[in-house]
Design a protein around this motif. Structure first.
Motif, PDB file in Angstrom:
ATOM      1  N   ASN A  61       3.264   9.349  -8.426  1.00 56.22           N
ATOM      2  CA  ASN A  61       1.915   9.191  -7.893  1.00 56.22           C
ATOM      3  C   ASN A  61       0.964   8.555  -8.908  1.00 56.22           C
ATOM      4  OD1 ASN A  61       2.436  10.123  -5.294  1.00 56.22           O
ATOM      5  ND2 ASN A  61       2.229  12.247  -5.945  1.00 56.22           N
ATOM      6  N   THR A  75       7.203  13.913  -9.319  1.00 53.02           N
ATOM      7  CA  THR A  75       6.189  13.603  -8.303  1.00 53.02           C
ATOM      8  C   THR A  75       4.905  13.130  -8.959  1.00 53.02           C
ATOM      9  OG1 THR A  75       7.133  15.270  -6.821  1.00 53.02           O
ATOM     10  CG2 THR A  75       4.883  14.537  -6.353  1.00 53.02           C
ATOM     11  N   CYS A  77       0.861  -1.173   0.000  1.00 48.54           N
ATOM     12  CA  CYS A  77       0.000   0.000   0.000  1.00 48.54           C
ATOM     13  C   CYS A  77       0.905   1.233   0.000  1.00 48.54           C
ATOM     14  CB  CYS A  77      -0.918   0.002   1.214  1.00 48.54           C
ATOM     15  SG  CYS A  77      -2.049   1.386   1.218  1.00 48.54           S
ATOM     16  N   PHE A  78       0.971   1.915  -1.130  1.00 46.38           N
ATOM     17  CA  PHE A  78       1.837   3.080  -1.249  1.00 46.38           C
ATOM     18  C   PHE A  78       1.096   4.351  -0.880  1.00 46.38           C
ATOM     19  CE2 PHE A  78       3.600   0.063  -4.364  1.00 46.38           C
ATOM     20  CZ  PHE A  78       4.897  -0.021  -3.889  1.00 46.38           C
ATOM     21  N   LYS A  79       1.794   5.227  -0.205  1.00 48.53           N
ATOM     22  CA  LYS A  79       1.231   6.529   0.128  1.00 48.53           C
ATOM     23  C   LYS A  79       1.566   7.517  -0.984  1.00 48.53           C
ATOM     24  CE  LYS A  79       1.721   6.022   5.104  1.00 48.53           C
ATOM     25  NZ  LYS A  79       2.343   6.572   6.307  1.00 48.53           N
ATOM     26  N   VAL A  80       0.762   8.552  -1.104  1.00 48.06           N
ATOM     27  CA  VAL A  80       1.016   9.609  -2.077  1.00 48.06           C
ATOM     28  C   VAL A  80       2.346  10.281  -1.721  1.00 48.06           C
ATOM     29  CG1 VAL A  80       0.209  11.850  -2.915  1.00 48.06           C
ATOM     30  CG2 VAL A  80      -1.418   9.997  -2.534  1.00 48.06           C
ATOM     31  N   VAL A  81       3.165  10.499  -2.736  1.00 49.81           N
ATOM     32  CA  VAL A  81       4.462  11.143  -2.543  1.00 49.81           C
ATOM     33  C   VAL A  81       4.271  12.654  -2.623  1.00 49.81           C
ATOM     34  CG1 VAL A  81       6.775  11.383  -3.509  1.00 49.81           C
ATOM     35  CG2 VAL A  81       5.654   9.167  -3.545  1.00 49.81           C
ATOM     36  N   GLN A  82       4.866  13.353  -1.691  1.00 46.12           N
ATOM     37  CA  GLN A  82       4.763  14.810  -1.664  1.00 46.12           C
ATOM     38  C   GLN A  82       5.884  15.445  -2.489  1.00 46.12           C
ATOM     39  OE1 GLN A  82       2.143  16.373  -0.258  1.00 46.12           O
ATOM     40  NE2 GLN A  82       1.410  14.304   0.198  1.00 46.12           N
ATOM     41  N   HIS A 102       9.169  16.068  -0.704  1.00 40.56           N
ATOM     42  CA  HIS A 102      10.004  14.883  -0.488  1.00 40.56           C
ATOM     43  C   HIS A 102      10.864  14.613  -1.727  1.00 40.56           C
ATOM     44  CE1 HIS A 102      11.170  11.130   1.352  1.00 40.56           C
ATOM     45  NE2 HIS A 102      10.873  10.505   0.225  1.00 40.56           N
ATOM     46  N   PHE A 141       1.595   4.869  -8.781  1.00 43.86           N
ATOM     47  CA  PHE A 141       0.988   4.308  -7.572  1.00 43.86           C
ATOM     48  C   PHE A 141      -0.521   4.156  -7.739  1.00 43.86           C
ATOM     49  CE2 PHE A 141       4.433   5.938  -4.417  1.00 43.86           C
ATOM     50  CZ  PHE A 141       5.324   5.009  -4.915  1.00 43.86           C
ATOM     51  N   SER A 142      -1.183   5.180  -8.241  1.00 52.19           N
ATOM     52  CA  SER A 142      -2.638   5.138  -8.342  1.00 52.19           C
ATOM     53  C   SER A 142      -3.115   4.150  -9.414  1.00 52.19           C
ATOM     54  CB  SER A 142      -3.213   6.524  -8.618  1.00 52.19           C
ATOM     55  OG  SER A 142      -2.841   6.984  -9.897  1.00 52.19           O
TER      56      SER A 142
END
Length: 77
Positions: A51, A47, A3-8, A11, A54-55
Motif C-alpha cells: 500500500n 500489506t 489506478c491501484f486500490k488499497v490492498v486488504q 487478501h 501504491f500511495s
C-alpha cells in the motif's frame, strides 16, 4: 494511467496461505513453508509495503529470473 486500490490484509494473508510448500527455496533463501505458516505475521508488513508503494507511486526495481542459475546475476534481467 493505472489506478491501484488499497490492498486488504486478508487478501495478502490468503495469498500467502496458498504458497506451495513443495517448491524449492528461491534466491532469497526463505523457505516457502516458512512463508505459508508465518502468513499471519508476514501479511501485516507486506500489506503495508504494498500500500505504501501504491500511495507513493514508487515501485522497487526487482530482478526477474529468466533461466539458468538463479544465483548467477547474468541470468537476472
Amino acid at each position: 494511467m493505472f489506478c491501484f486500490k488499497v490492498v486488504q490484509r486478508t487478501h495478502v494473508f490468503n495469498i500467502l496461505r496458498k504458497v506451495n510448500t513443495k517448491k524449492t527455496t528461491s534466491f532469497d533463501n526463505i523457505p516457502p513453508k516458512l512463508v505459508k505458516y508465518g502468513a499471519h505475521i508476514l501479511c501485516n508488513p507486506i500489506t503495508h509495503l504494498i500500500n505504501k508503494c501504491f500511495s507513493a507511486n514508487a515501485f522497487p526495481d526487482v530482478p526477474v529470473f529468466k533461466k539458468g542459475d538463479v544465483l548467477d546475476k547474468e541470468t537476472i534481467i
